[in-house]
Design a protein around this motif. Structure first.
Motif, mmCIF file in Angstrom:
data_model
loop_
_atom_site.group_PDB
_atom_site.id
_atom_site.type_symbol
_atom_site.label_atom_id
_atom_site.label_comp_id
_atom_site.label_asym_id
_atom_site.label_seq_id
_atom_site.Cartn_x
_atom_site.Cartn_y
_atom_site.Cartn_z
ATOM 1 N N ASN A 5 26.722 -4.814 23.320
ATOM 2 C CA ASN A 5 26.935 -6.075 22.513
ATOM 3 C C ASN A 5 28.000 -5.830 21.804
ATOM 4 O O ASN A 5 27.788 -4.841 20.546
ATOM 5 N N ILE A 7 30.339 -7.126 18.169
ATOM 6 C CA ILE A 7 30.561 -8.285 17.290
ATOM 7 C C ILE A 7 31.834 -8.391 16.858
ATOM 8 O O ILE A 7 32.409 -7.433 16.378
ATOM 9 N N PHE A 30 30.433 -11.106 20.854
ATOM 10 C CA PHE A 30 30.052 -12.450 20.228
ATOM 11 C C PHE A 30 31.132 -12.466 19.087
ATOM 12 O O PHE A 30 31.029 -11.851 18.038
ATOM 13 N N SER A 243 29.838 -18.032 18.223
ATOM 14 C CA SER A 243 28.513 -17.256 18.187
ATOM 15 C C SER A 243 28.518 -16.491 17.015
ATOM 16 O O SER A 243 28.724 -15.030 17.097
ATOM 17 N N VAL A 245 27.086 -13.897 14.485
ATOM 18 C CA VAL A 245 25.650 -12.851 14.683
ATOM 19 C C VAL A 245 25.146 -12.959 13.111
ATOM 20 O O VAL A 245 25.770 -12.808 12.202
ATOM 21 N N ILE A 248 21.490 -7.872 13.215
ATOM 22 C CA ILE A 248 21.180 -6.670 14.280
ATOM 23 C C ILE A 248 19.740 -6.230 14.588
ATOM 24 O O ILE A 248 19.235 -5.799 13.466
ATOM 25 N N ILE A 258 21.451 -8.106 19.287
ATOM 26 C CA ILE A 258 21.934 -8.868 18.099
ATOM 27 C C ILE A 258 21.113 -10.380 18.059
ATOM 28 O O ILE A 258 20.397 -10.646 19.215
ATOM 29 N N LEU A 260 21.798 -14.171 17.018
ATOM 30 C CA LEU A 260 22.884 -15.106 16.537
ATOM 31 C C LEU A 260 22.335 -15.964 15.582
ATOM 32 O O LEU A 260 20.974 -16.352 15.303
ATOM 33 N N GLU A 265 18.703 -14.762 20.942
ATOM 34 C CA GLU A 265 18.661 -13.116 20.904
ATOM 35 C C GLU A 265 19.353 -12.493 22.079
ATOM 36 O O GLU A 265 19.167 -13.032 23.121
ATOM 37 N N SER A 273 29.621 -3.209 15.739
ATOM 38 C CA SER A 273 30.317 -4.117 15.195
ATOM 39 C C SER A 273 31.625 -4.180 14.600
ATOM 40 O O SER A 273 31.975 -2.785 14.142
ATOM 41 N N THR A 280 28.381 -6.576 7.962
ATOM 42 C CA THR A 280 27.360 -5.849 8.799
ATOM 43 C C THR A 280 26.537 -4.892 8.095
ATOM 44 O O THR A 280 25.204 -4.996 8.667
ATOM 45 N N MET A 284 23.711 -8.026 8.113
ATOM 46 C CA MET A 284 23.253 -7.992 9.417
ATOM 47 C C MET A 284 22.227 -6.905 9.456
ATOM 48 O O MET A 284 21.144 -6.671 10.283
#
Ligand SMILES: Cc1cc2nc3c(=O)[nH]c(=O)nc-3n(C[C@H](O)[C@H](O)[C@H](O)COP(=O)(O)OP(=O)(O)OC[C@H]3O[C@@H](n4cnc5c(N)ncnc54)[C@H](O)[C@@H]3O)c2cc1C
Length: 498
Positions: A5, A7, A30, A243, A245, A248, A258, A260, A265, A273, A280, A284
């Motif tokens: 994933n 970000i 995302f 989307s 985030v 994390i 992640i 949102l 999820e 990231s 971040t 996050m």
């Protein structure tokens, strides 16, 4: 297939995605916004395009090693780039001006003619630029993966440049400018990027322009970003727009996916990231994984400033004006309590016919500011006053343009004001910084790691881990990261291109 994933769909996120797709990973991005490119963007108003980002793209011609890297993401032969004779023109209120030619000999001649009393400083500057013409950044391998032989090869390659590299990375443009006798030359040095940037950054920029490998892509920033988005999608990547985030997910000190802002999820084996560094690390991940070095950056290192971008679409041609001029208005245009950057940049987009309808022109005025909190608070707490302030600054800029070009006011068909609040809303960059960390003498030749201490399966890419920022940096940090991930998974890193 390992799932990743990512970000953020800025250039770093897209680059990470492309290279991981090339190497057999299943990635999805995302992205909070509804567009690719991050800060490398543009928007349309009343038939005019307002370009937010690219002034020059390093690697626009095969003479630079970045060209080959770009060509892995964008079919470079299908892109048209325009180079410029002048990087910028610096105009002081006393009517004098300096043309910052991209050809080093012409630049030297211009500076010597305009500021003969500073001959020694000028020759030292242009001499250093000439010296760096033969310098090529080793771009192929991630420095994190250098073995002893790579290190030795790099040292040997860099040997002739070691002393000048150390010298020029250790001086800021402001310090160099302060040595000038002539105020015009002083203003010129201060205006080449931002005064706190190290001189090496500016010298390298001049060298890239001199070699005609720092052109502007016709079609502009968003069009260029869309090419990378296209490549990513063709490689099988997936982008989830709108989307944002929020968190994390972490289990046993390893990233597992992640969450949102909507609560949705998404699990993955690895999380990258390529979004804003501060949110971040501190939002996050709640600030749980940080070492002293990274903390010191966020506590005390300087970011690039934020900015206002005031744009006008005018129903007239303006072909005879310089592409970029730095001018010094009588009254500062910003509300900054301590106006650090008095010069503002006027860009006339006559060089790209795609930006305006035939016979018409876009003019943008770039005003650097550190008052991101002021604009952000105003927008949130007093929207009417925020609009009034925007109108006030648009009027002040229009007055400036009227004085400079004449016959602009009656020809204006489009007005647009982007403030630091706009920029933060659309890109989430900390403090509204337009390019991450300023590459200052204090940072020198160092940088930040792409991992956080104690957190497994997690990486960062983009201008918050590579001081100095920029598009080639975003591209390379994504590419380097894909190499690092492949190495960890004992996979041979491969690429393909156009
Ligand atoms: C005005 C301006 C002029 C510039 N001029 C040049 C130039 O001439 N040449 C050059 O090389 N560079 C230039 N740059 C710098 C260069 O564009 C940037 O350094 C580079 O594009 C950074 O890319 P990035 O992917 O690291 O970050 P970004 O572009 O900031 O991308 C981050 C992405 O993450 C998304 N995001 C953030 N938070 C979240 C979240 N919570 N959830 C989901 N998504 C999120 C953002 O929406 C964004 O799309 C300029 C930049 C600006 C603003």
């Amino acid at each position: 297939m390992r799932k990743v994933n990512i970000i953020g769909s800025g250039v770093a996120g897209l680059s990470t995605g492309c290279y991981l797709q090339m190497n057999g990973y299943e990635t999805q991005i995302f992205e909070a916004h509804n567009l690719p490119g991050g800060v490398c963007t543009a928007w349309k108003r009343k038939g005019y395009t307002i370009d937010n980002c690219i002034h020059w793209l390093v690697g626009s011609s095969p003479s630079d090693s970045f060209y080959r890297l770009w060509n892995e993401l964008v079919d470079m032969k299908s892109r048209k780039f325009v180079d410029s004779e002048e990087w910028m023109r610096v105009e002081t209120p006393d009517g004098r001006y300096m043309r910052v030619f991209t050809d080093i000999d012409r630049l030297e001649q211009e500076m010597l003619e305009k500021s003969p009393s500073d001959e020694r400083l000028i020759r030292s500057f242009t001499g250093a630029a000439r010296r760096f013409i033969g310098f090529h950044l080793p771009v192929e391998k991630a420095p994190e993966l250098f073995g002893p032989m790579d290190g030795l090869k790099m040292i040997l390659g860099l040997l002739p440049f070691m002393l000048p590299l150390r010298k020029w990375v250790g001086i800021s443009m402001q310090q160099y400018a302060d040595k000038c006798r002539d105020p015009l030359l002083k203003r010129t040095f201060e205006s080449m990027f931002t005064p706190k940037t190290n001189v090496l950054f500016v010298l390298m920029t001049i060298v890239w322009m001199h070699k005609k490998s720092a052109g502007f892509p016709i079609g502009g920033s968003l069009e260029f970003a869309r090419q990378i988005e296209k490549r990513y999608l063709e490689l099988g990547g997936k982008i989830n727009y709108r989307s944002r985030v929020a968190k994390i997910s972490v289990k046993n000190d390893a990233a597992t996916g992640i969450v949102l802002a909507s609560g949705e999820e998404h699990a993955s084996d690895i999380v990258v990231s390529a979004a804003d560094g501060h949110s971040t690390i501190f939002d996050m991940l709640d600030g749980r994984y940080i070492d002293a070095k990274t903390k010191s950056y966020y506590d005390s290192y300087e970011t690039f400033p934020s900015y206002l971008l005031v744009s006008f679409g005018v129903a007239r041609k303006l072909d005879d004006y310089p592409r970029e001029a730095i001018v010094f208005p009588e009254k500062p245009l910003t509300t900054d309590r301590i106006p650090k950057y008095e010069g503002v940049m006027i860009r006339v987009f006559s060089f790209d016919p795609t930006m305006a309808p035939v016979g018409k022109t876009v003019i943008t005025v770039w005003v650097l500011t550190r008052e991101y909190e002021y604009w952000d608070n105003l927008k949130r707490t007093a929207p009417e006053q925020y609009e009034a302030e925007k109108n006030k600054i648009a009027e002040a800029v229009l007055e400036l343009l009227e004085k400079r070009f004449g016959d602009v006011r009656s020809k204006v068909e489009m007005t647009d004001v982007c403030t630091p609040a706009t920029f933060m809303r659309y890109t989430s960059n900390w403090k509204g910084s337009f390019e991450g960390w300023l590459w200052t003498p204090k940072i020198g030749l160092g940088g930040l790691r792409k991992t956080l201490p104690g957190l497994g399966n997690f990486y960062m890419a983009g201008h918050w881990v590579q001081p100095g920022g920029g598009l080639p940096t975003a591209l390379k940090s994504g590419r380097d990261l894909a190499q690092i991930i492949c190495k960890k998974d004992k996979k041979k890193f491969t690429t393909s291109g156009f």
